[in-house]
Motif scaffolding. Sequence first.
Motif, short mmCIF file in Angstrom:
data_model
loop_
_atom_site.label_atom_id
_atom_site.label_comp_id
_atom_site.label_asym_id
_atom_site.label_seq_id
_atom_site.Cartn_x
_atom_site.Cartn_y
_atom_site.Cartn_z
N LEU A 3 64.93 13.32 6.03
CA LEU A 3 63.67 12.95 6.83
C LEU A 3 63.28 14.02 7.83
CD1 LEU A 3 65.61 9.63 7.95
CD2 LEU A 3 63.87 10.05 6.07
N LEU A 4 63.87 15.16 7.81
CA LEU A 4 63.45 16.11 8.88
C LEU A 4 62.76 17.35 8.31
CD1 LEU A 4 66.68 16.33 11.11
CD2 LEU A 4 64.98 14.82 11.36
N ASP A 5 62.36 17.14 7.11
CA ASP A 5 61.77 18.25 6.27
C ASP A 5 60.63 18.84 7.01
OD1 ASP A 5 63.62 18.80 4.10
OD2 ASP A 5 62.84 16.85 3.50
N LYS A 6 59.71 17.71 7.50
CA LYS A 6 58.43 18.05 8.27
C LYS A 6 58.44 18.72 9.52
CE LYS A 6 55.75 17.35 4.81
NZ LYS A 6 55.05 18.38 4.11
N VAL A 7 59.64 18.55 10.21
CA VAL A 7 59.88 19.03 11.61
C VAL A 7 60.85 19.93 12.09
CG1 VAL A 7 58.86 16.86 12.52
CG2 VAL A 7 61.19 16.81 12.13
N GLU A 8 61.34 20.46 10.56
CA GLU A 8 62.53 21.36 11.07
C GLU A 8 62.02 22.46 11.87
OE1 GLU A 8 63.84 22.26 6.92
OE2 GLU A 8 65.84 20.91 7.40
N ARG A 9 60.88 23.09 11.49
CA ARG A 9 60.23 23.98 12.70
C ARG A 9 60.59 23.55 14.06
NH1 ARG A 9 54.69 25.84 10.63
NH2 ARG A 9 54.44 23.42 10.41
N PRO A 29 69.20 28.20 12.50
CA PRO A 29 69.68 26.80 12.59
C PRO A 29 69.21 25.88 11.37
CG PRO A 29 69.03 27.28 14.49
CD PRO A 29 68.74 28.56 13.96
N VAL A 30 67.79 26.33 11.04
CA VAL A 30 67.18 25.65 10.01
C VAL A 30 67.73 26.03 8.28
CG1 VAL A 30 65.60 27.53 9.37
CG2 VAL A 30 64.90 25.11 8.74
N GLU A 31 68.45 27.17 8.45
CA GLU A 31 69.31 27.48 7.39
C GLU A 31 70.57 26.61 7.21
OE1 GLU A 31 69.31 32.09 6.12
OE2 GLU A 31 69.33 31.67 8.50
N ILE A 32 71.21 26.29 8.35
CA ILE A 32 72.47 25.54 8.50
C ILE A 32 72.00 24.22 7.92
CG2 ILE A 32 74.25 24.65 9.88
CD1 ILE A 32 74.03 27.16 11.58
N ALA A 33 70.77 23.67 8.51
CA ALA A 33 70.45 22.42 8.24
C ALA A 33 70.56 22.22 6.76
CB ALA A 33 68.99 21.95 9.06
N SER A 34 69.70 22.87 6.17
CA SER A 34 69.41 22.97 4.64
C SER A 34 70.49 23.07 4.04
CB SER A 34 68.32 24.00 4.18
OG SER A 34 68.20 24.18 3.01
N ARG A 35 71.51 23.73 4.27
CA ARG A 35 72.85 23.98 3.42
C ARG A 35 73.76 22.73 3.75
NH1 ARG A 35 76.42 28.46 2.57
NH2 ARG A 35 74.71 29.67 2.94
N LEU A 36 73.51 21.93 4.86
CA LEU A 36 74.30 20.66 5.11
C LEU A 36 73.99 19.85 4.18
CD1 LEU A 36 74.57 20.69 8.97
CD2 LEU A 36 76.59 20.88 7.58
N ARG A 37 72.51 19.74 3.88
CA ARG A 37 72.12 18.55 3.08
C ARG A 37 72.55 18.71 1.57
NH1 ARG A 37 67.12 19.14 6.06
NH2 ARG A 37 66.33 20.49 4.45
N ARG A 38 72.61 20.15 1.17
CA ARG A 38 72.83 20.55 -0.08
C ARG A 38 74.38 20.24 -0.29
NH1 ARG A 38 69.88 25.49 0.43
NH2 ARG A 38 71.97 26.61 0.49
N GLU A 39 75.19 20.25 0.81
CA GLU A 39 76.78 20.16 0.79
C GLU A 39 76.93 18.82 0.59
OE1 GLU A 39 80.96 21.18 1.12
OE2 GLU A 39 79.13 22.37 0.59
N VAL A 40 76.17 18.02 1.31
CA VAL A 40 76.40 16.22 1.03
C VAL A 40 75.77 16.04 -0.36
CG1 VAL A 40 75.42 14.35 1.82
CG2 VAL A 40 75.92 15.79 3.59
N ASP A 41 74.91 16.64 -0.83
CA ASP A 41 74.63 16.28 -2.09
C ASP A 41 75.42 16.77 -3.24
OD1 ASP A 41 72.09 14.99 -1.32
OD2 ASP A 41 71.12 16.87 -1.52
N HIS A 42 75.98 18.01 -3.01
CA HIS A 42 76.93 18.46 -3.87
C HIS A 42 78.25 17.60 -4.19
CE1 HIS A 42 74.75 22.43 -4.08
NE2 HIS A 42 74.08 21.64 -4.80
N LYS A 43 78.77 17.21 -2.81
CA LYS A 43 80.04 16.41 -2.58
C LYS A 43 79.89 15.02 -2.98
CE LYS A 43 82.63 20.12 -1.86
NZ LYS A 43 83.05 20.19 -0.37
#
Length: 246
Positions: A3-9, A29-43
Motif C-alpha cells: 500500500l505504500l508504493d506511491k508514498v515511499e518517497r 530507508p526505501v531500500e529496507i522497506a522494499s526488501r522487507l516486503r520481498r522477505e514477507v513474500d519469499h517466506k
Amino acid sequence: MGLLDKVERGIEKAVRGVFSTGSKAQVEPVEIASRLRREVDHKALTVAAGRTLVPNVFDVQLSDDDFGRAQEWGTPLAEELCDVVINHVRSQGYTLQGPVRISFHRAAELRAGDFEIASSTEKSQGSAPAQSRPNVPAAPSRQPVRLQPVLDIDGQRYSLNAPSIVLGRSSEADILIEDTGVSRRHLEIRTENGVTSAVDLGSTNGSYVNGQKVSGSTELTDGSTITMGRTKIIFRLLPANQGGHA
C-alpha cells in the motif's frame, strides 16, 4: 504490491536527514522497506485455503556506519517500517501469528550500503509489548477499525502514511501532479494527532478545499474536494485494509 508504493518517497524524505550524510554508498530507508516486503513474500507459507502465514519478527543487519544512522533515527524509523510490513500483509491477505517487530543490529562484516534481513515467526503470548504493532488477521476482526487517510487523484489512490506529503509539478514532490496550472511545490498535506490538513505552499494559482481558498491551514474531512489548477483531488478516510492501490 504494497500500500505504500506511491508514498515511499515521503518515508524516504522523513528520514533523509539521518541517512544522507557521509558516503554515497549507504542504505536508504526505501531500500529496507522494499526488501522487507520481498522477505514477507519469499517466506509466505500457505497452510490452508485462504490462510498464508508470514514472518512477523525482522532483524535488519547493517554496517557500522549505517547502524549508527539507524540508531540516530531510532524508534520512528522502526515504526514506519512496521507499517510497511503491516500494510503489505493486509494488501496480500496474509496472516500474522503475532505483533510485527523490527530491530536493527550491527554486522561488522558488512560494507556501507549493504544490509541483510533475517526473519522469523513468533506467536503472540499474552499481552503484546507496548511498542509492538498489533496482530493483523487475514479475516475481519471485531477490533475497532483504524481509518487510513488517502487521496484519490485521476483514478489513482495514494495512502498518506507520512506526516508530510508535498504535491506539485516538480519531480521532487512526493506526489507528482502533471498540470501546468500547478506550482512546482504547490500543496502540503499534513497529518498530526489523527488530524489531516491542507497547507498551500505559496502557489501561484492557489489551492481550494470545497471551493474555499486555502489560507494558512484547512482541516480535511472525509469527502473533502481539493482543487489545484485543473486537478481535482478527493480526500478519503478508509478502513486501513483498503488504504491505497496504484
